[in-house]
Design a protein around this motif. Structure first.
Motif, short mmCIF file in Angstrom:
data_model
loop_
_atom_site.label_atom_id
_atom_site.label_comp_id
_atom_site.label_asym_id
_atom_site.label_seq_id
_atom_site.Cartn_x
_atom_site.Cartn_y
_atom_site.Cartn_z
N GLN A 98 0.84 -1.21 0.00
CA GLN A 98 0.00 0.00 0.00
C GLN A 98 0.86 1.26 0.00
OE1 GLN A 98 -3.40 0.17 -0.49
NE2 GLN A 98 -2.80 2.29 -0.83
N ASP A 99 2.00 1.22 0.71
CA ASP A 99 2.91 2.36 0.71
C ASP A 99 3.42 2.65 -0.70
OD1 ASP A 99 2.78 2.54 3.55
OD2 ASP A 99 4.37 1.02 3.72
N LEU A 100 3.72 1.60 -1.45
CA LEU A 100 4.23 1.77 -2.81
C LEU A 100 3.16 2.30 -3.75
CD1 LEU A 100 6.43 -1.45 -3.00
CD2 LEU A 100 7.13 0.89 -2.44
N HIS A 101 1.91 1.89 -3.54
CA HIS A 101 0.81 2.46 -4.33
C HIS A 101 0.60 3.93 -3.97
CE1 HIS A 101 -0.49 -1.07 -6.53
NE2 HIS A 101 -0.36 -1.78 -5.41
N ASN A 102 0.75 4.28 -2.69
CA ASN A 102 0.67 5.68 -2.27
C ASN A 102 1.79 6.51 -2.91
OD1 ASN A 102 -1.52 5.01 -0.66
ND2 ASN A 102 -0.32 4.94 1.23
N LEU A 103 2.97 5.92 -3.00
CA LEU A 103 4.10 6.58 -3.66
C LEU A 103 3.76 6.84 -5.13
CD1 LEU A 103 7.08 7.47 -3.94
CD2 LEU A 103 7.66 5.05 -4.20
N ALA A 104 3.22 5.84 -5.81
CA ALA A 104 2.84 6.00 -7.22
C ALA A 104 1.77 7.09 -7.37
CB ALA A 104 2.33 4.68 -7.78
N ASP A 105 0.81 7.13 -6.45
CA ASP A 105 -0.23 8.16 -6.50
C ASP A 105 0.37 9.56 -6.32
OD1 ASP A 105 -2.16 6.19 -6.85
OD2 ASP A 105 -2.76 6.19 -4.73
N TRP A 106 1.33 9.68 -5.40
CA TRP A 106 1.98 10.97 -5.19
C TRP A 106 2.75 11.40 -6.43
CZ3 TRP A 106 7.39 12.07 -3.52
CH2 TRP A 106 7.59 13.42 -3.24
N PHE A 107 3.49 10.46 -7.02
CA PHE A 107 4.21 10.77 -8.25
C PHE A 107 3.24 11.26 -9.33
CE2 PHE A 107 8.15 7.83 -7.60
CZ PHE A 107 8.75 8.79 -6.81
N ARG A 108 2.12 10.55 -9.48
CA ARG A 108 1.13 10.92 -10.50
C ARG A 108 0.61 12.33 -10.23
NH1 ARG A 108 1.29 8.70 -14.39
NH2 ARG A 108 0.85 6.59 -13.71
N SER A 109 0.32 12.66 -8.96
CA SER A 109 -0.20 14.00 -8.63
C SER A 109 0.82 15.10 -8.88
CB SER A 109 -0.68 14.04 -7.17
OG SER A 109 0.42 14.05 -6.28
N CYS A 110 2.10 14.74 -8.91
CA CYS A 110 3.17 15.72 -9.16
C CYS A 110 3.56 15.77 -10.64
CB CYS A 110 4.39 15.38 -8.31
SG CYS A 110 4.12 15.61 -6.54
N GLY A 111 2.90 14.99 -11.48
CA GLY A 111 3.19 15.02 -12.91
C GLY A 111 4.42 14.25 -13.33
N VAL A 112 4.87 13.33 -12.50
CA VAL A 112 6.06 12.53 -12.79
C VAL A 112 5.77 11.57 -13.95
CG1 VAL A 112 7.56 10.71 -11.85
CG2 VAL A 112 6.96 12.70 -10.45
N THR A 113 6.75 11.43 -14.83
CA THR A 113 6.65 10.46 -15.92
C THR A 113 7.77 9.43 -15.88
OG1 THR A 113 7.87 11.93 -17.40
CG2 THR A 113 5.45 12.04 -17.48
N SER A 114 8.89 9.79 -15.27
CA SER A 114 10.06 8.91 -15.26
C SER A 114 10.66 8.89 -13.85
CB SER A 114 11.09 9.42 -16.26
OG SER A 114 12.22 8.60 -16.28
N VAL A 115 11.06 7.70 -13.41
CA VAL A 115 11.60 7.52 -12.06
C VAL A 115 12.93 6.79 -12.12
CG1 VAL A 115 11.18 6.53 -9.78
CG2 VAL A 115 9.25 7.34 -11.15
N ALA A 116 13.92 7.35 -11.44
CA ALA A 116 15.21 6.67 -11.27
C ALA A 116 15.25 6.16 -9.84
CB ALA A 116 16.37 7.62 -11.53
N MET A 117 15.73 4.95 -9.66
CA MET A 117 15.86 4.44 -8.30
C MET A 117 17.24 3.83 -8.12
SD MET A 117 13.43 1.04 -8.28
CE MET A 117 11.98 2.02 -8.25
N GLU A 118 17.72 3.94 -6.87
CA GLU A 118 19.04 3.46 -6.52
C GLU A 118 18.89 2.43 -5.41
OE1 GLU A 118 22.85 5.96 -5.71
OE2 GLU A 118 21.66 5.89 -3.87
N SER A 119 19.52 1.29 -5.62
CA SER A 119 19.48 0.26 -4.59
C SER A 119 20.68 -0.64 -4.74
CB SER A 119 18.19 -0.56 -4.71
OG SER A 119 18.17 -1.54 -3.69
N THR A 120 21.20 -1.09 -3.62
CA THR A 120 22.32 -2.03 -3.66
C THR A 120 21.87 -3.45 -3.37
OG1 THR A 120 22.80 -1.47 -1.37
CG2 THR A 120 24.06 -0.32 -3.06
N GLY A 121 20.64 -3.64 -2.95
CA GLY A 121 20.11 -4.97 -2.65
C GLY A 121 18.92 -5.29 -3.53
N GLY A 122 18.09 -6.21 -3.09
CA GLY A 122 16.91 -6.61 -3.86
C GLY A 122 15.65 -5.89 -3.43
N TYR A 123 15.77 -4.89 -2.58
CA TYR A 123 14.59 -4.18 -2.07
C TYR A 123 13.89 -3.34 -3.14
CZ TYR A 123 16.78 -5.44 2.34
OH TYR A 123 17.37 -6.13 3.36
#
Length: 138
Positions: free
Chosen positions: A50-75
């Motif tokens: 649910q937190d990740l869906h909330n994140l997606a909703d926030w991105f959508r409300s801010c007009g985001v189209t592209s996301v970069a993510m950084e991770s060193t593990g499988g998270y």
């Protein structure tokens, strides 16, 4: 498409003004959007579905189209898959490469720095097979 000059970096052009970024963690993800789109452009999100869906909703409300993510593990995998399912272009960035880009300010969060680099088009995503192939490998 018109490219905007940046205020703090006059030699760089913003090529992706709708960029966002996430610094992935095991218990919390720090996400950043363009400061012009939200009064709180850096936010923390949990790691549950649910937190990740909330994140997606926030991105959508801010007009985001592209996301970069950084991770060193499988998270990063659940966040990547949920954001991709929501229609975002998502790239996984090698943490070592992003940390070695010169010019980083110490008072900027990792997510904010990644977003800034992504907005300039300075990040390259790691190889990620198509969803069908990734499912077969898992």
């Amino acid at each position: 498409m018109t490219m905007r000059k940046t205020g703090g970096h006059p030699d760089l052009n913003v090529v992706n003004p709708n960029a966002a970024a996430i610094d992935i963690g095991s218990t919390m993800h720090m996400a950043a959007v363009n400061p012009d789109t939200d009064v709180m452009p850096v936010r923390a999100f949990g790691t549950f579905t649910q937190d990740l869906h909330n994140l997606a909703d926030w991105f959508r409300s801010c007009g985001v189209t592209s996301v970069a993510m950084e991770s060193t593990g499988g998270y990063w995998i659940p966040a990547f898959e949920i954001l991709e399912a929501h229609g975002f272009e998502v790239i996984l960035v090698n943490a070592r490469r992003a940390k070695n880009v010169p010019g980083r300010k110490t008072d900027v969060s990792d997510a904010g720095w990644l977003r800034q680099l992504h907005s300039y088009g300075l990040l390259r995503g790691s190889f990620r097979p198509e969803a069908e192939i990734a499912t077969l490998r898992a």
